[in-house]
Design a protein around this motif. Sequence first.
Motif, short mmCIF file in Angstrom:
data_model
loop_
_atom_site.label_atom_id
_atom_site.label_comp_id
_atom_site.label_asym_id
_atom_site.label_seq_id
_atom_site.Cartn_x
_atom_site.Cartn_y
_atom_site.Cartn_z
N ILE A 21 0.84 -1.19 0.00
CA ILE A 21 0.00 0.00 0.00
C ILE A 21 0.87 1.24 0.00
O ILE A 21 1.77 1.37 0.84
CB ILE A 21 -0.94 -0.01 1.22
CG1 ILE A 21 -1.85 -1.24 1.14
CG2 ILE A 21 -1.75 1.28 1.29
CD1 ILE A 21 -2.66 -1.50 2.39
N CYS A 22 0.59 2.12 -0.95
CA CYS A 22 1.27 3.41 -1.06
C CYS A 22 2.78 3.18 -1.19
O CYS A 22 3.22 2.43 -2.05
CB CYS A 22 0.89 4.28 0.12
SG CYS A 22 1.17 6.04 -0.17
N VAL A 65 -3.12 -1.89 -8.80
CA VAL A 65 -2.67 -2.73 -9.92
C VAL A 65 -2.44 -4.13 -9.36
O VAL A 65 -1.74 -4.30 -8.35
CB VAL A 65 -1.36 -2.21 -10.55
CG1 VAL A 65 -0.81 -3.19 -11.57
CG2 VAL A 65 -1.58 -0.84 -11.18
N ARG A 66 -3.03 -5.12 -10.00
CA ARG A 66 -2.82 -6.50 -9.60
C ARG A 66 -2.05 -7.21 -10.70
O ARG A 66 -2.42 -7.14 -11.88
CB ARG A 66 -4.15 -7.20 -9.37
CG ARG A 66 -3.94 -8.62 -8.91
CD ARG A 66 -5.25 -9.33 -8.73
NE ARG A 66 -4.98 -10.48 -7.90
CZ ARG A 66 -5.67 -10.83 -6.84
NH1 ARG A 66 -6.70 -10.13 -6.48
NH2 ARG A 66 -5.33 -11.89 -6.16
N ASP A 67 -0.97 -7.85 -10.32
CA ASP A 67 -0.17 -8.63 -11.27
C ASP A 67 0.17 -9.94 -10.57
O ASP A 67 1.08 -9.99 -9.74
CB ASP A 67 1.09 -7.87 -11.68
CG ASP A 67 1.84 -8.56 -12.81
OD1 ASP A 67 1.68 -9.79 -12.99
OD2 ASP A 67 2.61 -7.88 -13.51
N GLY A 68 -0.59 -10.97 -10.89
CA GLY A 68 -0.38 -12.26 -10.23
C GLY A 68 -0.64 -12.14 -8.74
O GLY A 68 -1.65 -11.57 -8.33
N PRO A 69 0.29 -12.60 -7.92
CA PRO A 69 0.09 -12.58 -6.47
C PRO A 69 0.45 -11.24 -5.83
O PRO A 69 0.46 -11.12 -4.61
CB PRO A 69 1.05 -13.66 -5.98
CG PRO A 69 2.17 -13.61 -6.98
CD PRO A 69 1.50 -13.31 -8.30
N LEU A 70 0.72 -10.23 -6.64
CA LEU A 70 1.12 -8.91 -6.12
C LEU A 70 0.02 -7.90 -6.39
O LEU A 70 -0.44 -7.74 -7.52
CB LEU A 70 2.41 -8.46 -6.81
CG LEU A 70 2.91 -7.06 -6.43
CD1 LEU A 70 3.38 -7.03 -4.98
CD2 LEU A 70 4.05 -6.64 -7.36
N LEU A 71 -0.42 -7.22 -5.34
CA LEU A 71 -1.39 -6.15 -5.45
C LEU A 71 -0.76 -4.90 -4.87
O LEU A 71 -0.31 -4.90 -3.72
CB LEU A 71 -2.67 -6.49 -4.68
CG LEU A 71 -3.73 -5.41 -4.63
CD1 LEU A 71 -4.32 -5.16 -6.01
CD2 LEU A 71 -4.82 -5.78 -3.65
N THR A 72 -0.68 -3.85 -5.69
CA THR A 72 -0.11 -2.58 -5.21
C THR A 72 -1.17 -1.50 -5.31
O THR A 72 -2.01 -1.51 -6.22
CB THR A 72 1.13 -2.20 -6.02
OG1 THR A 72 0.82 -2.17 -7.42
CG2 THR A 72 2.28 -3.16 -5.78
N THR A 73 -1.15 -0.57 -4.36
CA THR A 73 -2.12 0.53 -4.36
C THR A 73 -1.41 1.84 -4.15
O THR A 73 -0.29 1.88 -3.69
CB THR A 73 -3.17 0.35 -3.26
OG1 THR A 73 -2.55 0.54 -1.99
CG2 THR A 73 -3.84 -0.99 -3.33
#
Length: 73
Positions: A21-22, A65-73
């Motif tokens: 997050i962030c 943004v979700r890319d596979g097992p990674l979610l970033t905000t």
Amino acid sequence: QPALLDWLRAQAGRGAQIVAICDGVWLAANAGLVERRSATGHWYSFADLEERFTNTRWVRDRRWVRDGPLLTT
């Protein structure tokens, strides 16, 4: 902190979904978890993130943004 980065890598290696997050994306990036993935973060950090982590596709103007097992905000 190497122990924290090692722990994060171990969790990802076991299949954990990682959420950054962030500016928490810096931790995921330093652990190597954003390499060759798409990610986002705090707008203020994009220039530094792009300069340091060149194998990541940094996405602007997206809340998450979700890319596979990674979610970033």
